[in-house]
Enzyme design. Structure first.
Site: not given
Ligand code: TAP
Length: 474
Positions: A170, A245, A279, A379
């Site tokens: 996903k 991660e 990250c 972050e």
């Molecule tokens: P997340 O919400 O954590 O999204 C990551 C993945 O998890 C996406 O595929 C998302 O789907 C999915 N997801 C969301 N809610 C979920 C749930 N309840 N159960 C299972 N999977 C779920 O990250 P974001 O909102 O895109 O970013 C928010 C913050 O996260 C950023 O500002 C940053 O600080 C951090 N972030 C960290 C990383 C790494 S590499 N560590 C990468 C991205 C973001 P959807 O896309 O459909 O919501």
């Protein structure tokens, strides 16, 4: 406009059980780039069933067959180079030169590395009194973020295929189109039906259904700490293994004997690459107190040469943030930094001149940052540097370790003894000395709240395996 509202399940593109769709926005111009299915729990159930059936035979395929499959994936991935570069540049807004050299390339390298690792990987080992056999873990759910659309999926997929696990992927709903191309690549490479399944949709529905599905044995997640914690709770219900991660607040320690020009360049690139949405970004720059003003002058001079703007312009270094929400988050951290008393050295609030359309931030540098300020602890995921001074090596190590995260650390200097001491004392999963080259065989993952488990290379393959000991073999 890209319209792909199908799911890839059991080797076929099939309709979702829902007719609802999710719009994907191009962050560089705020226009709708395309639409994907807003998948359902039922879609996940179908994908898991396919993966469970395929597991019976795929987990038993000879190692050589999986080596060949990964080699085919490498070939097909290379054939889709132009499509991947275009789609990642459009959906993520990453500058075209970075998309090609990093985004596209990292995805490829994980598949290539898996071929190398698998050739020498030992699934059975006779240890005298007993034999160790490593078996594929079962069906794995892979949930990936938007910041490296192919890299994040590829590291998990390459390890899963190498281990003989079948998967349901996903991807982030902000960047789903690179994952759709990955599905086409897997299809063209001859990956058997049901081994790879792609379900697009929201995290709260599709991601949640994966984390709570009783027939999924392992969830490999990359993303935010909050969602990671939620996935762990859901997975606890039926004792699923998880690997997480998560985020980071990584330090870059610049030593007194470092080349200041080189160190400043690396520190800037450490916060601007991928618009700071990394990250492992080196967001806290630790500098000896006596070098403070020389370092700030150097950073100010260099930062003025970096260009924020159109991802398709080859001169662009920094593209937009992924979304309006992420842009607002970055703005609120810049505001917080000013409120808490840090000194703004470059950039600041608002959009860069002439870039009203698109989610563009200014490259922002703060000095006089104390390590307990919000901008040094949380972050930001934007191009924001925090310069912190230190008085001694031990002081630098203490500051570096004083965060809930422990993903990466960077050290710049010339004295081998000091560099080794710092590397051994930093509580983080990956330490890079003097801009060392990346190495896809080196394990990747975090200490503390940066996560659980390791990806990349042989460590990545181990995550998708269970260890069995067999005693008394006649
Ligand atoms: P997340 O919400 O954590 O999204 C990551 C993945 O998890 C996406 O595929 C998302 O789907 C999915 N997801 C969301 N809610 C979920 C749930 N309840 N159960 C299972 N999977 C779920 O990250 P974001 O909102 O895109 O970013 C928010 C913050 O996260 C950023 O500002 C940053 O600080 C951090 N972030 C960290 C990383 C790494 S590499 N560590 C990468 C991205 C973001 P959807 O896309 O459909 O919501």
């Amino acid at each position: 406009m890209i319209l792909n509202t199908k799911q890839y399940i059991n080797g076929e593109w099939t309709n979702s059980t829902s007719e609802k769709t999710i719009e994907v926005i191009n962050p560089a111009n705020e226009e709708v780039l395309g639409k994907i299915a807003d998948g359902t729990k039922e879609d996940v159930n179908r994908a898991v069933e396919a993966a469970k059936n395929a597991f019976q035979s795929f987990s038993q395929t000879p190692k050589q067959a999986r080596v060949e499959l990964l080699e085919n994936i490498v070939k097909e991935y290379e054939k889709r180079k132009d499509d991947l570069i275009k789609v990642i540049t459009d959906e993520l807004g990453s500058p075209i030169t970075f998309t090609e050299s990093v985004q596209y390339e990292m995805g490829l390298q994980h598949f290539k590395q898996a071929v190398k690792e698998l050739k020498s990987f030992k699934f059975v080992e006779d240890r005298g009194g007993h034999v160790i056999q490593k078996d594929a873990i079962g069906v794995s759910g892979l949930i990936t973020p938007w910041n490296f659309p192919t890299n994040q999926a590829a590291t998990k997929l390459a390890s899963a295929i190498a281990a003989g696990s079948t998967v349901v992927l996903k991807p982030a709903s902000k960047t789903p189109f690179a994952a759709i191309i990955l599905a086409e690549i897997f299809d063209a490479a001859g990956v058997p039906k049901g081994v790879f399944n792609l379900v697009n949709g929201s995290g709260s529905t599709v991601g949640d259904a994966i984390s709570s599905h009783p027939d999924i044995d392992f969830v490999s997640f990359t993303g935010s700490g909050g969602v990671g914690s939620n996935i762990m709770k859901k997975s606890a219900e039926d004792i699923k293994k998880v690997s997480l991660e998560l985020g980071g607040k990584s330090p870059m320690i610049i030593l007194e004997d470092a080349d200041l020009k080189e160190a400043a360049k690396s520190a800037i690139e450490g916060v601007i690459n991928n618009t700071g949405q990394v990250c492992t970004a080196a967001t806290r720059t630790l500098i000896p107190a006596k070098l403070k003003s020389a370092f700030i002058d150097e950073v100010k001079e260099q930062v003025s040469h970096y260009k924020v703007g159109d991802p398709y312009d080859e001169q662009t270094n920094v593209g937009p943030q992924i979304s309006d929400d992420q842009w607002n988050t970055v703005q609120s951290y810049i505001e917080k930094g000013m409120q808490e008393g840090a000194t703004l050295v470059a950039g600041g609030l608002g959009k860069p001149e002439g870039l009203d359309k698109g989610f563009y931030s200014k490259i922002t540098v703060f000095s006089d940052v104390q390590n307990d300020m919000t901008i040094a602890q949380e972050e930001i995921f934007g191009p924001v540097m925090s310069i912190i001074t230190y008085d001694s090596i031990d002081d630098a190590i203490n500051i570096a370790n004083d965060t809930k995260y422990g993903l990466a650390g960077y050290v710049f200097g010339n004295d081998s003894g000091t560099l080794k001491k710092i590397a051994s004392k930093l509580r983080a999963g990956r330490i890079t000395i003097n801009d060392a080259e990346g190495d896809f065989s080196a394990p990747f993952g975090g200490f503390k709240q940066s996560g659980i488990g390791r990806e990349w290379g042989d460590f990545g393959i181990e995550e998708f395996l269970e260890v069995k000991s067999i005693l008394g073999i006649p």
